[in-house]
Design a protein around this motif. Structure first.
Motif, PDB file in Angstrom:
ATOM      1  N   THR A 270      -4.222  35.823 -37.902  1.00 11.99           N
ATOM      2  CA  THR A 270      -5.606  35.755 -38.338  1.00 11.99           C
ATOM      3  C   THR A 270      -6.493  35.490 -37.130  1.00 11.99           C
ATOM      4  OG1 THR A 270      -4.822  34.799 -40.402  1.00 11.99           O
ATOM      5  CG2 THR A 270      -7.182  34.683 -39.972  1.00 11.99           C
ATOM      6  N   GLY A 271      -7.401  36.421 -36.881  1.00  4.51           N
ATOM      7  CA  GLY A 271      -8.338  36.230 -35.779  1.00  4.51           C
ATOM      8  C   GLY A 271      -9.533  35.452 -36.277  1.00  4.51           C
ATOM      9  N   VAL A 272      -9.762  34.314 -35.691  1.00  3.53           N
ATOM     10  CA  VAL A 272     -10.858  33.470 -36.164  1.00  3.53           C
ATOM     11  C   VAL A 272     -11.857  33.209 -35.050  1.00  3.53           C
ATOM     12  CG1 VAL A 272      -9.557  32.329 -37.997  1.00  3.53           C
ATOM     13  CG2 VAL A 272      -9.493  31.402 -35.671  1.00  3.53           C
TER      14      VAL A 272
ATOM     15  N   ALA B  10     -12.733  33.884 -26.094  1.00  2.00           N
ATOM     16  CA  ALA B  10     -13.032  35.123 -25.364  1.00  2.00           C
ATOM     17  C   ALA B  10     -12.020  36.216 -25.714  1.00  2.00           C
ATOM     18  CB  ALA B  10     -13.013  34.843 -23.862  1.00  2.00           C
ATOM     19  N   ALA B  11     -12.389  37.431 -25.406  1.00  2.00           N
ATOM     20  CA  ALA B  11     -11.521  38.574 -25.699  1.00  2.00           C
ATOM     21  C   ALA B  11     -10.228  38.504 -24.900  1.00  2.00           C
ATOM     22  CB  ALA B  11     -12.257  39.881 -25.404  1.00  2.00           C
ATOM     23  N   ALA B  12     -10.305  37.842 -23.738  1.00  2.00           N
ATOM     24  CA  ALA B  12      -9.115  37.784 -22.892  1.00  2.00           C
ATOM     25  C   ALA B  12      -8.316  36.515 -23.120  1.00  2.00           C
ATOM     26  CB  ALA B  12      -9.544  37.875 -21.420  1.00  2.00           C
ATOM     27  N   SER B  13      -8.728  35.709 -24.125  1.00  2.00           N
ATOM     28  CA  SER B  13      -8.055  34.426 -24.385  1.00  2.00           C
ATOM     29  C   SER B  13      -6.583  34.639 -24.708  1.00  2.00           C
ATOM     30  CB  SER B  13      -8.749  33.732 -25.553  1.00  2.00           C
ATOM     31  OG  SER B  13      -8.015  32.599 -25.929  1.00  2.00           O
ATOM     32  N   THR B  14      -5.784  33.704 -24.269  1.00  2.00           N
ATOM     33  CA  THR B  14      -4.350  33.796 -24.574  1.00  2.00           C
ATOM     34  C   THR B  14      -3.916  32.639 -25.468  1.00  2.00           C
ATOM     35  OG1 THR B  14      -3.788  32.546 -22.585  1.00  2.00           O
ATOM     36  CG2 THR B  14      -3.850  34.952 -22.380  1.00  2.00           C
TER      37      THR B  14
ATOM     38  N   LEU C 234     -10.688  35.469 -32.483  1.00  2.00           N
ATOM     39  CA  LEU C 234     -11.105  36.706 -33.130  1.00  2.00           C
ATOM     40  C   LEU C 234     -11.270  37.857 -32.137  1.00  2.00           C
ATOM     41  CD1 LEU C 234     -12.117  38.299 -35.592  1.00  2.00           C
ATOM     42  CD2 LEU C 234     -14.392  37.341 -35.179  1.00  2.00           C
ATOM     43  N   ALA C 235     -11.993  37.590 -31.038  1.00  2.00           N
ATOM     44  CA  ALA C 235     -12.270  38.652 -30.072  1.00  2.00           C
ATOM     45  C   ALA C 235     -10.975  39.174 -29.456  1.00  2.00           C
ATOM     46  CB  ALA C 235     -13.218  38.139 -28.991  1.00  2.00           C
ATOM     47  N   ALA C 236     -10.044  38.244 -29.202  1.00  2.00           N
ATOM     48  CA  ALA C 236      -8.770  38.651 -28.620  1.00  2.00           C
ATOM     49  C   ALA C 236      -8.003  39.538 -29.591  1.00  2.00           C
ATOM     50  CB  ALA C 236      -7.950  37.418 -28.257  1.00  2.00           C
ATOM     51  N   THR C 237      -8.046  39.160 -30.866  1.00  2.00           N
ATOM     52  CA  THR C 237      -7.354  39.950 -31.882  1.00  2.00           C
ATOM     53  C   THR C 237      -7.938  41.357 -31.951  1.00  2.00           C
ATOM     54  OG1 THR C 237      -7.276  37.892 -33.119  1.00  2.00           O
ATOM     55  CG2 THR C 237      -6.496  39.860 -34.251  1.00  2.00           C
ATOM     56  N   GLN C 238      -9.298  41.388 -31.968  1.00  2.00           N
ATOM     57  CA  GLN C 238      -9.946  42.700 -32.059  1.00  2.00           C
ATOM     58  C   GLN C 238      -9.573  43.585 -30.876  1.00  2.00           C
ATOM     59  OE1 GLN C 238     -13.936  41.243 -32.498  1.00  2.00           O
ATOM     60  NE2 GLN C 238     -13.969  41.660 -34.705  1.00  2.00           N
ATOM     61  N   SER C 239      -9.534  42.993 -29.664  1.00  2.00           N
ATOM     62  CA  SER C 239      -9.249  43.841 -28.513  1.00  2.00           C
ATOM     63  C   SER C 239      -7.769  44.208 -28.456  1.00  2.00           C
ATOM     64  CB  SER C 239      -9.725  43.156 -27.222  1.00  2.00           C
ATOM     65  OG  SER C 239      -8.760  42.245 -26.769  1.00  2.00           O
TER      66      SER C 239
ATOM     67  N   GLN D 247     -14.469  45.019 -35.780  1.00  2.00           N
ATOM     68  CA  GLN D 247     -14.017  45.118 -37.173  1.00  2.00           C
ATOM     69  C   GLN D 247     -13.586  43.754 -37.704  1.00  2.00           C
ATOM     70  OE1 GLN D 247     -11.032  48.131 -37.642  1.00  2.00           O
ATOM     71  NE2 GLN D 247     -12.261  49.687 -36.592  1.00  2.00           N
ATOM     72  N   LEU D 248     -13.856  43.542 -38.983  1.00  4.41           N
ATOM     73  CA  LEU D 248     -13.482  42.286 -39.630  1.00  4.41           C
ATOM     74  C   LEU D 248     -12.833  42.620 -40.965  1.00  4.41           C
ATOM     75  CD1 LEU D 248     -16.830  40.437 -38.906  1.00  4.41           C
ATOM     76  CD2 LEU D 248     -14.625  39.854 -37.888  1.00  4.41           C
ATOM     77  N   SER D 249     -11.883  41.806 -41.381  1.00  2.00           N
ATOM     78  CA  SER D 249     -11.235  42.117 -42.652  1.00  2.00           C
ATOM     79  C   SER D 249     -11.798  41.332 -43.826  1.00  2.00           C
ATOM     80  CB  SER D 249      -9.731  41.918 -42.551  1.00  2.00           C
ATOM     81  OG  SER D 249      -9.445  40.697 -41.920  1.00  2.00           O
ATOM     82  N   SER D 250     -12.419  40.194 -43.543  1.00  3.16           N
ATOM     83  CA  SER D 250     -13.100  39.489 -44.635  1.00  3.16           C
ATOM     84  C   SER D 250     -14.073  38.457 -44.088  1.00  3.16           C
ATOM     85  CB  SER D 250     -12.088  38.821 -45.578  1.00  3.16           C
ATOM     86  OG  SER D 250     -11.546  37.673 -44.969  1.00  3.16           O
ATOM     87  N   PHE D 251     -15.039  38.114 -44.928  1.00  5.98           N
ATOM     88  CA  PHE D 251     -15.980  37.040 -44.567  1.00  5.98           C
ATOM     89  C   PHE D 251     -15.737  35.867 -45.499  1.00  5.98           C
ATOM     90  CE2 PHE D 251     -19.441  40.495 -43.825  1.00  5.98           C
ATOM     91  CZ  PHE D 251     -18.777  40.938 -42.689  1.00  5.98           C
ATOM     92  N   SER D 252     -15.940  34.723 -44.923  1.00  6.40           N
ATOM     93  CA  SER D 252     -15.985  33.534 -45.771  1.00  6.40           C
ATOM     94  C   SER D 252     -17.405  32.994 -45.685  1.00  6.40           C
ATOM     95  CB  SER D 252     -14.976  32.511 -45.253  1.00  6.40           C
ATOM     96  OG  SER D 252     -15.253  31.261 -45.810  1.00  6.40           O
ATOM     97  N   VAL D 253     -18.100  32.990 -46.831  1.00 11.67           N
ATOM     98  CA  VAL D 253     -19.511  32.628 -46.851  1.00 11.67           C
ATOM     99  C   VAL D 253     -19.679  31.273 -47.545  1.00 11.67           C
ATOM    100  CG1 VAL D 253     -21.801  33.297 -47.697  1.00 11.67           C
ATOM    101  CG2 VAL D 253     -20.177  35.037 -46.895  1.00 11.67           C
TER     102      VAL D 253
END
Ligand SMILES: Nc1ncnc2c1ncn2[C@@H]1O[C@H](COP(=O)(O)OP(=O)(O)OP(=O)(O)O)[C@@H](O)[C@H]1O
Ligand SMILES: [Mg+2]
Lengths: 483, 223
Positions: free
Chosen positions: A177-179, A202-206, A254-259, A266-272
């Motif tokens: 889950t990318g958060v 960050a997108a490059a986060s590990t 989240l950004a790392a997952t997306q990249s 892209q997102l698969s769901s929102f929690s509002v």
């Protein structure tokens, strides 16, 4: 023989009547106190229900729940739109993907894993191919396929289609889950049991958080490494979500997952999160309108919750009215009995005045007499309330909640499929509001004590005011007149 | 010194007004033992209630030691009844659930006398009216009529008032006990300078008094 002992003596001059008055008073006061306790207990329950999951709305792509269904993924722009809707306090998006083990993953189907964080009832045989994975990882699943997994992994359109592949050749995918914040897809905080939460988004986060059972299976500790796609991730912390399905997952920025997954934006769901449970329904509609009914499915987990809360609200109102009514009854009893007592002792009051008693002396005597009755009624009433509160509260609640059909999810909890996740929110729809409410536990809080005290004081005030006013009106000459 | 000037008391009973006290005037010195005679229903109790500030006269003045009690506010009247008047009611009017002694203690309690003092004085007064110790603790509603009457007299004497108004104080007593009470009242009047007005049909009692008044048709005349 002072005024006090005279008052106490007078309170029991007519023992049968005084006894009856005390009993009736005790029932009324006891009922009032029990209703107050029930009212407070139900109020506390409503608050806890509201604060639990009450004001969360989930937004999924239209026609899609988890790995099932179709449609297009949600976008960051839609997230901004959602955030702009009235009453929305926050909206966070997550990207949930399924990762197959590097060694065992042969095929990679196109299904984008998604959905809520919690496991839910699996929907065997529905939708397309079983385990679509969109990425790979070095982690080995901690969950064995079992027969649900076998069925889900079958290629046929029905769960009973013959499966060519040999059972040992696959394993259950791992849900990543990318958060964007340190929170679950449902919006609650991740329960970190070791290490720390994510802080590099960050997108490059590990950084990664690993579920407890998954970490155990793969012998991971805080600081250990594993791979997702071609990136080496470091375990920043361990979490325990409380169930086997969740604990077989990981959280990534989240950004790392997306990249990593090539699913930028892209997102698969929102929690509002909605500002108040009272606005959930309107916000749900507003979100659907804002984002388009053809693009999103907006689900509020609170349909039951709302009915639970509204039925509890009814109970709260009933108990409040009953509290006031019982208190009023008690007050009326005190009022009537004191009117009666003063009337039948007019002549005696006349005697006291004729031999030099002041209005105050006589007033005090009768007020004390009333207080003896009120205090006795209250003490006995409190005992009554102690034993009656809990049964009354629960009887009121069960009598006022529609007992919905309680559908039990499949035993064994979450299905082996990430896609099942989306159903956990709607599972509540099958359970009655009753189940949600559970039992009402009664306890005496300071509010109850204060309100109960005020109520009893109000009765006492009537018991004080009435005789004081009535006796003051009696003239000494009444001594010469019989009844 | 008690002075009554032109006192009228009228009651409205339905259509007609009755005036049991209609223009009564008289005056008695402090320490006088006086009797008021008259037929039943002639207004004796009504006159007494006006003197004792139990009721307000329709018109006229009641002056006690230069204080016109017809004009006093209620608060002062309470003090007047408590400190200056001892009233013996025709129907005794004891508090039924209190003992004889407690009944006698009541006026002293209202006057703020300490418990021990009033208890001792109550016992003494009860002895004076001929009630033996064993009767002191008996509930008022368990006493005989004559005993109740004597408790009522003891209660009237409790605060040593300067005016005692007694409505038929010997009505229920045998000759011997009646003599005791008459002697007690006479001594009070002559030795303690207490003004005593008794309403009575009792010739023995009337014969012992200094002055005798007769109430008839609303008017008071001295025999
Ligand atoms: N409150 C009242 N209302 C109307 N009439 C009254 C009231 N009090 C007294 N009376 C009338 O006044 C008259 C005088 O009554 P009162 O009691 O003074 O008589 P009394 O001389 O004391 O008689 P007795 O010797 O029988 O005691 C009676 O006719 C009585 O009915
Ligand atoms: Mg009379």
């Amino acid at each position: 023989m002072g005024v006090v002992s005279r008052s106490v003596g007078n309170a029991f001059r007519n023992k049968v009547r005084s006894g009856a008055v005390v009993v009736i008073l005790a029932v009324a006061i006891g009922l009032a106190l029990a209703m107050l306790v029930a009212n407070q207990a139900v109020g506390a329950k409503v608050d806890s229900l509201k604060s639990s999951v009450g004001n969360t709305i989930t937004v999924n792509p239209a026609g899609s729940r988890g790995g099932l269904g179709g449609g297009n993924p949600l976008t960051a722009q839609q997230l901004e739109q959602a955030q702009a809707v009235a009453h929305v306090t926050s909206a966070t998006g997550v990207l949930t993907v399924r990762l197959g083990n590097t060694d065992t993953t042969g095929s990679s189907a196109a299904g984008t894993g998604t959905g809520g964080a919690e496991g839910g009832a699996a929907q065997p045989g529905r939708g397309g191919p079983g385990f679509g994975t969109s990425g790979t990882t070095s982690l080995v699943s901690a969950v064995a396929p079992g027969s649900i997994g076998q069925r889900n992994n079958s290629n046929g359109s029905t769960g009973t289609a013959p499966n060519a592949s040999a059972p040992p050749s696959f394993s259950i995918p791992i849900q990543a889950t990318g958060v964007a914040t340190s929170a679950t897809a449902a919006g609650s905080a991740i329960n970190i049991t070791g290490g720390a939460g994510l802080n590099d988004f960050a997108a490059a986060s590990t950084q990664a958080l690993v579920g407890s059972t998954l970490a155990e299976k793969n012998s991971l500790k805080v600081g250990s490494t594993f791979t997702v796609q071609d990136r080496t991730m470091t375990v920043k912390g361990l979490f325990d979500a409380g169930d086997a399905f969740e604990n077989n997952g990981i959280y990534l920025p989240l950004a790392a997952t997306q990249s990593l997954m090539d699913q930028a934006g892209q997102l698969s769901s929102f929690s509002v999160q909605v500002d108040s449970i009272d606005n959930v329904t309107t916000t749900q509609t507003a979100l659907t309108t804002a984002l388009g009914a053809d693009k999103v499915d907006v689900t509020a987990g609170s349909t039951n919750l709302e009915s639970a809360i509204s039925s509890l609200g009814t109970v709260q109102n009933i108990s409040l009215i009953a509290f006031i009514a019982s208190l009023g009854t008690a007050g009326l009893i005190v009022l009537l009995i004191m009117i009666m007592v003063v009337r039948e002792r007019r002549r005696e009051i006349g005697v006291l005045k004729a031999i030099g008693a002041s209005n105050r002396t006589i007033g005090v005597q009768f007020v004390l007499e009333a207080m003896v009755l009120v205090v006795l009624g209250t003490v006995v009433g409190a005992v009554v309330a102690t034993f009656a509160s809990s049964p009354i509260a629960n009887a009121l609640v069960s009598g006022n909640t529609s007992s919905g059909t309680t559908a039990a999810g499949p035993a064994g909890g979450p299905g082996g499929l990430g896609g099942g996740g989306g159903f956990s929110r709607t599972r509540g729809a099958f359970a009655g509001a009753e189940q949600l409410i559970g039992t009402i536990s009664t306890s005496i809080g300071w509010q109850t004590l204060v309100l109960g005290g005020i109520g009893v004081l109000a009765i006492a005030a009537i018991g004080a005011l009435i005789p004081a006013l009535l006796t003051a009106k009696v003239r000494p000459i009444e001594v010469l007149r019989g009844e | 010194m008690l002075t009554v000037k032109d006192v009228v008391k009228s009651f409205n009973t339905g259509d007609n007004t009755i005036k049991p006290v209609n223009g009564v005037s008289f005056s008695v010195e402090q320490g006088t033992f006086a009797a008021i005679l008259g037929k039943s229903g002639s207004g004796k109790s009504t006159l007494l209630s006006l003197l004792g500030a139990l009721d307000k006269a329709t018109s006229g003045d009641v002056v006690v030691d230069d204080v016109n009690i017809s004009r006093l506010p209620d608060r002062k009247l309470t003090a007047y009844r408590r400190d200056d008047i001892g009233f013996v009611f025709q129907a005794y009017n004891l508090i039924p659930n209190l003992s004889a002694q407690e009944n006698v203690m009541l006026p002293m309690e209202f006057a703020g006398v300490p418990h021990a003092t009033r208890s001792a004085r109550a016992a003494e007064l009860l002895n004076q009216v001929g009630l033996t110790e064993e009767m002191h603790a008996r509930k008022a509603n368990r006493l005989s009529g004559g005993m109740q009457q004597r408790v009522a007299i003891a209660r009237a004497l409790a605060n040593s008032p300067k005016l005692i108004l007694a409505d038929e104080p010997t009505g229920n007593l045998d000759e011997e006990t009646g003599e005791l009470i008459i002697e007690l009242l006479r001594r009070l009047a002559h030795e303690k300078k207490t003004t005593i007005l008794v309403v009575t049909h009792d010739r023995a009692l009337a014969a012992q008094t200094d002055r005798r008044f007769r109430l008839a048709r609303g008017r008071l005349t001295e025999d």
